[in-house]
Write a protein that holds these residues in place. Structure first.
Motif, PDB file in Angstrom:
ATOM      1  N   LEU A  22      45.703  46.574  54.022  1.00 11.22           N
ATOM      2  CA  LEU A  22      44.563  46.412  53.124  1.00 11.22           C
ATOM      3  C   LEU A  22      43.474  47.436  53.430  1.00 11.22           C
ATOM      4  N   LEU A  23      43.228  47.689  54.699  1.00 11.84           N
ATOM      5  CA  LEU A  23      42.227  48.683  55.092  1.00 11.84           C
ATOM      6  C   LEU A  23      42.633  50.080  54.632  1.00 11.84           C
ATOM      7  N   VAL A  24      43.891  50.440  54.836  1.00 10.57           N
ATOM      8  CA  VAL A  24      44.371  51.755  54.420  1.00 10.57           C
ATOM      9  C   VAL A  24      44.355  51.876  52.900  1.00 10.57           C
ATOM     10  N   SER A  25      44.681  50.802  52.203  1.00 15.13           N
ATOM     11  CA  SER A  25      44.626  50.830  50.737  1.00 15.13           C
ATOM     12  C   SER A  25      43.203  51.079  50.255  1.00 15.13           C
ATOM     13  N   TYR A  26      42.231  50.470  50.896  1.00 14.05           N
ATOM     14  CA  TYR A  26      40.831  50.700  50.531  1.00 14.05           C
ATOM     15  C   TYR A  26      40.438  52.151  50.798  1.00 14.05           C
ATOM     16  N   ILE A  27      40.839  52.683  51.939  1.00 14.27           N
ATOM     17  CA  ILE A  27      40.503  54.073  52.271  1.00 14.27           C
ATOM     18  C   ILE A  27      41.152  55.025  51.276  1.00 14.27           C
ATOM     19  N   LEU A  28      42.414  54.772  50.946  1.00 14.40           N
ATOM     20  CA  LEU A  28      43.095  55.625  49.974  1.00 14.40           C
ATOM     21  C   LEU A  28      42.417  55.551  48.609  1.00 14.40           C
ATOM     22  N   ALA A  29      42.039  54.345  48.211  1.00  9.80           N
ATOM     23  CA  ALA A  29      41.376  54.194  46.913  1.00  9.80           C
ATOM     24  C   ALA A  29      40.041  54.921  46.890  1.00  9.80           C
ATOM     25  N   SER A  30      39.310  54.870  48.000  1.00  7.63           N
ATOM     26  CA  SER A  30      37.998  55.514  48.013  1.00  7.63           C
ATOM     27  C   SER A  30      38.086  57.026  48.156  1.00  7.63           C
ATOM     28  N   THR A  31      39.231  57.546  48.594  1.00 10.12           N
ATOM     29  CA  THR A  31      39.376  59.005  48.701  1.00 10.12           C
ATOM     30  C   THR A  31      40.139  59.599  47.529  1.00 10.12           C
ATOM     31  N   LEU A  32      41.181  58.921  47.079  1.00 12.88           N
ATOM     32  CA  LEU A  32      42.026  59.527  46.046  1.00 12.88           C
ATOM     33  C   LEU A  32      41.501  59.318  44.625  1.00 12.88           C
ATOM     34  N   PHE A  33      40.959  58.162  44.318  1.00 10.75           N
ATOM     35  CA  PHE A  33      40.474  57.930  42.955  1.00 10.75           C
ATOM     36  C   PHE A  33      39.344  58.886  42.561  1.00 10.75           C
TER      37      PHE A  33
END
Length: 79
Positions: A22-33
């Motif tokens: 969940l933490l990595v998904s949040y980081i990916l969402a905040s960087t990739l989107f």
């Protein structure tokens, strides 16, 4: 008793992996989107965001693999 201890150990491992996912998904969402939405404005920032997202995902996979290996050999196979 050993079966219950192993079951709790596996559940603990799953909880840790799920929480870090969940933490990595949040980081990916905040960087990739933002990189996808603003790709035409600043190409260098978009590339750096994608690289940061991929590095985060790679680090998560390596940490997950190491944690699983340690958990398997030192927690579950302990006699």
């Amino acid at each position: 008793m050993k079966l219950l201890r192993n079951f709790v150990a596996v559940l603990g491992l799953l909880a840790i992996v799920w929480a870090t996912f969940l933490l990595v998904s949040y980081i990916l969402a905040s960087t990739l989107f933002p990189a996808i939405e603003q790709a035409s404005q600043n190409i260098l920032a978009s590339i750096l965001r994608v690289i940061a997202g991929l590095a985060t995902f790679t680090a998560w996979v390596l940490i997950w693999y190491t944690l699983t290996k340690i958990w398997l050999y030192e927690v579950l196979l302990r006699e």
